[in-house]
Scaffold this motif. Structure first.
Motif, mmCIF file in Angstrom:
data_model
loop_
_atom_site.group_PDB
_atom_site.id
_atom_site.type_symbol
_atom_site.label_atom_id
_atom_site.label_comp_id
_atom_site.label_asym_id
_atom_site.label_seq_id
_atom_site.Cartn_x
_atom_site.Cartn_y
_atom_site.Cartn_z
ATOM 1 N N GLN A 220 0.863 -1.178 0.000
ATOM 2 C CA GLN A 220 0.000 0.000 0.000
ATOM 3 C C GLN A 220 0.901 1.230 0.000
ATOM 4 N N VAL B 104 0.848 5.750 0.415
ATOM 5 C CA VAL B 104 0.085 6.930 0.793
ATOM 6 C C VAL B 104 0.853 8.182 0.402
ATOM 7 N N ILE C 200 2.128 11.971 0.642
ATOM 8 C CA ILE C 200 2.377 12.797 1.834
ATOM 9 C C ILE C 200 2.770 14.231 1.505
ATOM 10 N N GLU D 191 3.800 15.470 10.945
ATOM 11 C CA GLU D 191 2.350 15.313 11.014
ATOM 12 C C GLU D 191 1.804 14.569 9.798
ATOM 13 N N ARG D 192 2.442 14.736 8.644
ATOM 14 C CA ARG D 192 1.977 14.025 7.439
ATOM 15 C C ARG D 192 2.297 12.529 7.532
ATOM 16 N N GLY E 105 -0.112 11.046 9.964
ATOM 17 C CA GLY E 105 -1.413 10.975 9.316
ATOM 18 C C GLY E 105 -1.507 9.801 8.358
ATOM 19 N N ALA E 106 -0.417 9.555 7.610
ATOM 20 C CA ALA E 106 -0.403 8.433 6.674
ATOM 21 C C ALA E 106 -0.478 7.106 7.427
ATOM 22 N N ARG F 5 -1.897 6.564 10.354
ATOM 23 C CA ARG F 5 -3.268 6.397 10.849
ATOM 24 C C ARG F 5 -4.213 6.006 9.720
ATOM 25 N N ALA F 6 -4.085 6.679 8.577
ATOM 26 C CA ALA F 6 -4.992 6.413 7.453
ATOM 27 C C ALA F 6 -4.843 4.996 6.918
ATOM 28 N N SER F 7 -3.612 4.472 6.968
ATOM 29 C CA SER F 7 -3.349 3.151 6.400
ATOM 30 C C SER F 7 -3.578 2.015 7.389
ATOM 31 N N GLY F 8 -3.752 2.351 8.656
ATOM 32 C CA GLY F 8 -3.915 1.316 9.665
ATOM 33 C C GLY F 8 -2.626 0.650 10.072
#
Length: 660
Positions: A47, A49, A51, A64-65, A68-69, A71-74
């Motif tokens: 996967q 993401v 950034i 922070e990016r 964030g990535a 968290r978004a990807s699990g």
């Protein structure tokens, strides 16, 4: 064990971590900037993401990016790789705050060793020998220059935060101190966001020896032996080997114990490297890198261990897989770093598209770690590494032989590179006997920077064959123009060509014989050639009694031939083509690399002398001074601070002063 890992990095190290994750059944998540949307590590991961924009400060350095990535990807864990945020304590804390496993040492350990000055003070208290120097907090340039005078020239200015050769300058005379201090501080700010520097005595024939250490949460610390990283350019390693040659077992044991003591002193956990400078029988602590190192593969090759797997296991609280007595060392390994750069132009980075990239085949003796593929672009925004080549054998001589053979198998077209330099280094007599130090390249500059060998008859034959096969013909099978035989009504068929080979022009008379055979007259010598295709871009060339298989590429009017491990660029010149006017001479100051304009030191109307600073360019986080080639008056400044400029861009024009 966690089930997924986000790699907060790019390129070769991201691909390296992904491969171990895949072998262990873990889901891998890549991150990428706009410049890396189609990068190899993005394609390899399970996967990916986005950034942010290309500049690292807005993507790979944006905490922070990255969080964030994750968290978004699990993702459940984050591996920082090396460089970027790998030694950033705030990032380690941000991961912990977000409930993510940080695959690295505790933030306190990163802080303890993140400042070279603080780390040296800590080592001094522990009794580890240091190079004489100034490691204080007072950064007043006057104070720093005074300390340099006390230490005695030559001195080394070194950024207190970070590594990789950024923010380092050797100063041999007091008159140069202020200018080099400004450059070192500028690089340190750009690379690490901190311009704090330290001053040390510069040793003249030192070796750079580092110890790979590993520690777990139970207080176990082991040494995975040492690496010799002495061969460097611009204070950055390009060849590393393990074990260090000519090191006694007693010194190996002493340095290993000192490195483990350093790790224990800061309650270290995970992979780390303690670096020493050694000269004669003495060694001095330099710094500790609280991360995985670029050169870790040589340690893996002699121990048979996967250091990334060890990092994963220690991060989840497992004990070290082996005790010190259980770790074995077998054979010798050497790594070379292949960069897109031009050694002839002070190792200036080279950007562009990798039009052709062929790597040697991996084997028991050869390992290749790369983060690029054919067709990828080498960007001005990031480190210009193309690949790492690692060779192993039961002894050092065997490793050198495999290394030299594998280097000859590299084919790179589209960017300048250091393959030729690396081949010369590993075949240099002093390298063979391990007469190594950090000044190796400078000491052998004449031999190492020598021009590449001239194109041989085999190279000309391959290029001529490609040119003949690409000649346009009539679509009418009955037309006399539907042949490539240079047929003439009276006399032997021939074709005269003006050929530019590797920048040098010469005339060649070609005598076509058949579809794959021809003769050619090269500087008065007649050669008979037979060329047979064995693959779309590979041909077998026979000239006289020599038979060689070479690669031949066509890129617009350029014919590129890879033969005997060397790249040759050839072009058939049209004598009737229009020629542009030559560029103006010494009054134009142009870039020798693509980069960003960091500072402009002159304005139109200023009077300058030869050597005066005009413009400072930053490329791949290294700053270069563009100076006046001669005295005169500045007529134009054709760039602005912050501007991205291409290789060869005109920056300043200078007009010579008229003398009465």
């Amino acid at each position: 064990m966690f089930d997924s890992v986000l790699i907060a990095n790019r390129g070769e190290i991201a691909c390296r971590i992904i491969r171990t994750a895949r072998r262990m059944g873990l889901r891998s998540i890549a991150v990428f900037s706009e410049a890396d949307r189609d990068a190899a590590h993005v394609a390899l991961a399970d996967q990916a993401v986005a950034i942010g924009p290309a500049p690292a400060a807005e993507s790979y350095l944006a905490i922070e990016r990255i969080i964030g990535a994750a968290r978004a990807s699990g993702a459940t864990a984050v591996h920082p790789g090396y460089g970027f945020l790998s030694e950033n304590a705030a990032f380690a804390e941000a991961c912990a705050a977000a409930g993510l496993i940080f695959i690295g040492p505790p933030a306190a350990a990163i802080r303890a060793m993140g400042s070279k000055s603080a780390a040296k003070a800590l080592m001094a208290r522990a009794g580890v020998p240091l190079v004489p120097g100034y490691h204080g907090d007072d950064q007043d340039p006057v104070r720093l220059e005074a300390e340099a005078a006390v230490i005695g020239y030559p001195v080394l200015i070194k950024a207190s935060a970070g590594g990789g050769g950024k923010g380092m300058r050797i100063v041999t005379a007091p008159a140069d101190f202020a200018a080099f201090l400004a450059l070192a501080k500028g690089e340190a700010r750009a690379a690490f966001g901190d311009d704090h520097v330290l001053i040390e005595k510069y040793l003249t024939r030192p070796r750079h020896i580092e110890i790979q250490v590993f520690a777990d949460r139970f207080g176990n610390v082991v040494s995975l032996f040492e690496r010799d990283c002495s061969i460097q350019r611009r204070h950055q390693k390009i060849i590393e080997e393990a074990p260090a040659p000519l090191m006694s077992e007693a010194q190996r044991l002493t340095m290993g114990e000192a490195a483990c003591a350093a790790a224990r002193a800061i309650d270290y956990v995970g992979a780390g490297t303690v670096e020493f400078i050694a000269e004669g029988g003495e060694f001095h602590f330099m710094e500790m890198n609280t991360r995985l190192q670029v050169e870790h593969p040589v340690t893996e090759m002699i121990t048979g261990l996967d250091l990334v797997e060890w990092q994963f296991r220690v991060a989840v609280g497992e004990a070290l897989p082996l005790t010190q007595n259980e770790i074995e060392r077998v054979g010798h390994a050497i790594e070379v770093r292949i960069y897109a750069e031009d050694p002839a132009r002070d190792f200036a980075p080279s950007t562009g598209t990798l039009h052709h990239l062929r790597l040697p085949e991996p084997s028991r003796h050869v390992r290749i770690d790369s983060g690029v593929r054919e067709g990828d672009a080498v960007s001005v925004h990031y480190d210009p590494m193309i690949a790492k080549l690692i060779a192993w054998d039961t002894d050092r001589d065997g490793a050198i032989r495999h290394l030299a053979q594998a280097l000859a198998g590299f084919e790179i077209d589209g960017v300048r590179n250091n393959i030729g330099l690396l081949r010369r280094i590993v075949t240099e007599a002093d390298f063979a006997v391990a007469d190594l130090d950090t000044g190796f390249i400078a000491r052998h500059e004449a031999a190492l920077m020598a021009a590449a060998p001239q194109a041989s008859a085999v190279v000309y034959a391959a290029a001529i064959d490609r040119w003949l096969r690409d000649l346009p013909v009539s679509g009418d099978p009955a037309s006399p123009w539907n042949v490539r035989t240079a047929w003439r009504l009276n006399g032997e068929a021939f074709q005269d060509l003006m050929v530019e080979a590797d920048g040098a022009a010469c005339s060649v008379r070609v005598y076509p014989r058949s579809e794959c055979a021809f003769g050619f007259d090269l500087e008065g010598h007649i050669h008979q050639a037979n060329v047979t295709a064995v693959a779309p871009d590979r041909v077998r060339v026979m000239v006289g009694g020599e038979v060689v298989t070479v690669t031949v590429l066509r890129r617009e009017d350029l014919i590129v031939v890879f033969a005997h491990g060397h790249r040759h660029a050839m072009r058939v010149i049209d004598p009737f083509a229009a020629r542009g006017e030559a560029a103006a001479g010494g009054g134009r100051v142009v870039t020798t690399m693509p980069g960003r304009v960091m500072a402009i030191g002159v304005a139109p109307g200023d009077i300058v002398a030869a050597g005066d600073l005009l413009v400072t360019i930053e490329a791949m986080k290294v700053q270069f001074r563009m100076t006046a080639p001669g005295g005169g008056v500045v007529r134009q400044v054709l760039c602005s601070v912050g501007e991205l400029v291409e290789d060869g861009a005109e920056l300043v024009t200078i007009e010579a002063e008229e003398r009465a």
